[in-house]
Design a protein around this motif. Structure first.
Motif, PDB file in Angstrom:
ATOM      1  N   ARG A  51       0.834  -1.195   0.000  1.00 49.08           N
ATOM      2  CA  ARG A  51       0.000   0.000   0.000  1.00 49.08           C
ATOM      3  C   ARG A  51       0.870   1.247   0.000  1.00 49.08           C
ATOM      4  O   ARG A  51       2.002   1.228   0.489  1.00 49.08           O
ATOM      5  CB  ARG A  51      -0.918   0.021   1.219  1.00 49.08           C
ATOM      6  CG  ARG A  51      -1.880  -1.149   1.283  1.00 49.08           C
ATOM      7  CD  ARG A  51      -2.942  -0.921   2.317  1.00 49.08           C
ATOM      8  NE  ARG A  51      -3.939  -1.990   2.298  1.00 49.08           N
ATOM      9  CZ  ARG A  51      -5.166  -1.864   2.751  1.00 49.08           C
ATOM     10  NH1 ARG A  51      -5.567  -0.712   3.256  1.00 49.08           N
ATOM     11  NH2 ARG A  51      -6.011  -2.871   2.719  1.00 49.08           N
ATOM     12  N   PRO A  52       0.322   2.344  -0.541  1.00 41.94           N
ATOM     13  CA  PRO A  52       1.078   3.606  -0.465  1.00 41.94           C
ATOM     14  C   PRO A  52       1.345   3.975   0.992  1.00 41.94           C
ATOM     15  O   PRO A  52       0.497   3.740   1.863  1.00 41.94           O
ATOM     16  CB  PRO A  52       0.133   4.618  -1.132  1.00 41.94           C
ATOM     17  CG  PRO A  52      -0.772   3.787  -1.996  1.00 41.94           C
ATOM     18  CD  PRO A  52      -0.921   2.477  -1.274  1.00 41.94           C
ATOM     19  N   PRO A  53       2.493   4.512   1.303  1.00 44.16           N
ATOM     20  CA  PRO A  53       2.830   4.863   2.693  1.00 44.16           C
ATOM     21  C   PRO A  53       1.786   5.800   3.305  1.00 44.16           C
ATOM     22  O   PRO A  53       1.435   6.824   2.729  1.00 44.16           O
ATOM     23  CB  PRO A  53       4.189   5.552   2.562  1.00 44.16           C
ATOM     24  CG  PRO A  53       4.751   5.046   1.271  1.00 44.16           C
ATOM     25  CD  PRO A  53       3.584   4.822   0.367  1.00 44.16           C
ATOM     26  N   GLY A  54       1.292   5.441   4.471  1.00 45.15           N
ATOM     27  CA  GLY A  54       0.356   6.285   5.202  1.00 45.15           C
ATOM     28  C   GLY A  54      -1.062   6.282   4.678  1.00 45.15           C
ATOM     29  O   GLY A  54      -1.931   6.962   5.239  1.00 45.15           O
ATOM     30  N   ALA A  55      -1.354   5.535   3.623  1.00 49.38           N
ATOM     31  CA  ALA A  55      -2.696   5.555   3.033  1.00 49.38           C
ATOM     32  C   ALA A  55      -3.640   4.638   3.807  1.00 49.38           C
ATOM     33  O   ALA A  55      -3.258   3.542   4.215  1.00 49.38           O
ATOM     34  CB  ALA A  55      -2.640   5.116   1.573  1.00 49.38           C
ATOM     35  N   THR A  56      -4.868   5.091   4.012  1.00 48.78           N
ATOM     36  CA  THR A  56      -5.909   4.303   4.654  1.00 48.78           C
ATOM     37  C   THR A  56      -6.981   3.974   3.632  1.00 48.78           C
ATOM     38  O   THR A  56      -7.558   4.875   3.012  1.00 48.78           O
ATOM     39  CB  THR A  56      -6.547   5.082   5.827  1.00 48.78           C
ATOM     40  OG1 THR A  56      -5.524   5.412   6.783  1.00 48.78           O
ATOM     41  CG2 THR A  56      -7.626   4.249   6.502  1.00 48.78           C
TER      42      THR A  56
END
Length: 381
Positions: free
Chosen positions: A241-246
């Motif tokens: 997943r993209p860093p920090g993405a929720t």
């Protein structure tokens, strides 16, 4: 009124120079090879029904088994779940029209949330459920529900079981999920009981593929469950997943014999204020040299369109530009709540895999958007 005496056949022709029945004959004499090109570009099934009613030649050229590809219809939700409903209303986002279909007089016309292939699930009373085709009136009895719907808030989903590779091609699969325990059962028309899958309580979205259920968990892993035994064969790690993405949504769907996983993210990594603030990453299940499977990111879904409801259920559709159903696009739901009027607004959005943007947003009527149905014109077998 009778005809005027003395009028000849030529004088009885209309101002265009054609006889009374010549106009119908002209339409009926269109080249047969043109007719499929016309009806396959109609915006929804109601227009397809009207096309078939034009004349015998058009009806013969447009079999019920070959309706035009279209966006699913949204079913209206109204009143109590136990209210008798003589009619159901459907909204077509392709044509912007609302249609009404007669119900079957049960205690509850509908207790389904999700996406449906040709049929919906109706509860006749507190113990009996049936599979219904609202356009043909066809009904198939289902086994008694495995959960008490009126207490657990059970979600019924009708999934497409085609391409399973287990001799069940063409059959539909009914999945009944308890929203309290997250366990689920499934059956096919003609089964006398539900096959239960109840080993864990962290199960979320699921898809059926190749005789197995693939189920996402709260930890974003994917359980591979043998449908015949209910045993967990393996656990797939989550895709990167993209860093920090929720994630705002995590969907599974079979498309052309392949299993796809689409994950919806807000562009700022935290919250999406509008539909244009979303983007999607799509992954395909790929076998590894060691025999295990993993998720591999893909940049295109080819000539297909994916459709997902707000519950995480989905389907793969054949494109039809006339119905605003375009290839290499993903359709998803966006909900917006306002504190001023305590309103809840639903939007059907189209994400283009080609340019990574939400290029169309359709506002839905207030009471539509929980249950979606691809209309089917053929009776069940």
């Amino acid at each position: 009124m009778g005809e005027t005496p003395g009028k000849t056949e030529t004088e009885r022709r209309d101002v265009g120079g054609m006889g009374v029945g010549d106009d119908d004959d002209r339409w009926a004499q269109l080249p047969p090879e043109l007719l499929p090109l016309i009806y396959r570009r109609l915006p929804d099934s109601a227009d397809f029904v009207r096309f078939r009613a034009a004349c015998r030649a058009w009806r013969d050229a447009a079999p019920e088994s070959d309706p035009p590809s279209q966006l699913p219809w949204a079913l209206e939700r109204r009143g109590s779940a136990f209210q008798t409903r003589l009619h159901s209303r459907f909204y077509s986002p392709s044509s912007g029209r609302t249609y009404s279909a007669r119900g079957h007089g049960g205690r509850s016309w509908l207790v389904v949330d999700g996406v449906c292939q040709g049929h919906v699930v109706s509860m006749v009373d507190l113990s009996r459920t049936v599979l219904c085709n609202p356009l043909t009136g066809d009904r198939l009895a289902l086994p008694p529900a495995p959960y008490p719907q009126w207490r657990h808030g059970v979600v019924h989903v009708v999934a497409d079981g085609r391409g399973g590779g287990d001799g069940e091609e063409g059959s539909c699969l009914v999945v009944n999920t308890s929203t309290r325990t997250r366990h689920f059962g499934y059956c096919r028309p003609g089964d006398t009981k539900w096959s239960m899958v109840d080993g864990r309580q962290d199960m979320c979205h699921r898809a059926y593929h190749g005789g197995r259920f693939y189920v996402n968990t709260d930890a974003h892993e994917t359980l591979v469950i043998d449908a015949s035994t209910g045993a967990v064969e393996s656990v797939l790690p989550p895709p990167g997943r993209p860093p920090g993405a929720t994630a705002c949504g995590d969907y599974l769907v079979e498309s052309c014999g392949k299993l796809l996983r689409a994950i919806l993210f807000p562009r700022d990594g935290v919250v999406a204020a509008s539909a244009q603030d979303y983007y999607l990453n799509v992954y395909q299940l790929e076998p590894a040299p060691d025999g295990k499977c993993s998720w591999a990111k893909v940049e295109t879904i080819g000539d297909r369109a994916l459709f997902f409801d707000k519950h995480g259920h989905g389907m793969s559709l054949e494109p039809n530009d006339a119905a605003e159903l375009r290839q290499n696009c993903v359709y998803f739901m966006h909900e917006k709540r306002t504190w001023v009027d305590a309103g809840e607004y639903r939007f059907l959005c189209r994400y283009s895999m080609e340019n990574g943007e939400v290029d169309r947003v359709v506002s839905l009527p207030d009471t539509f958007g929980d249950t979606w149905l691809v209309p089917g014109l053929c009776p069940s077998e």
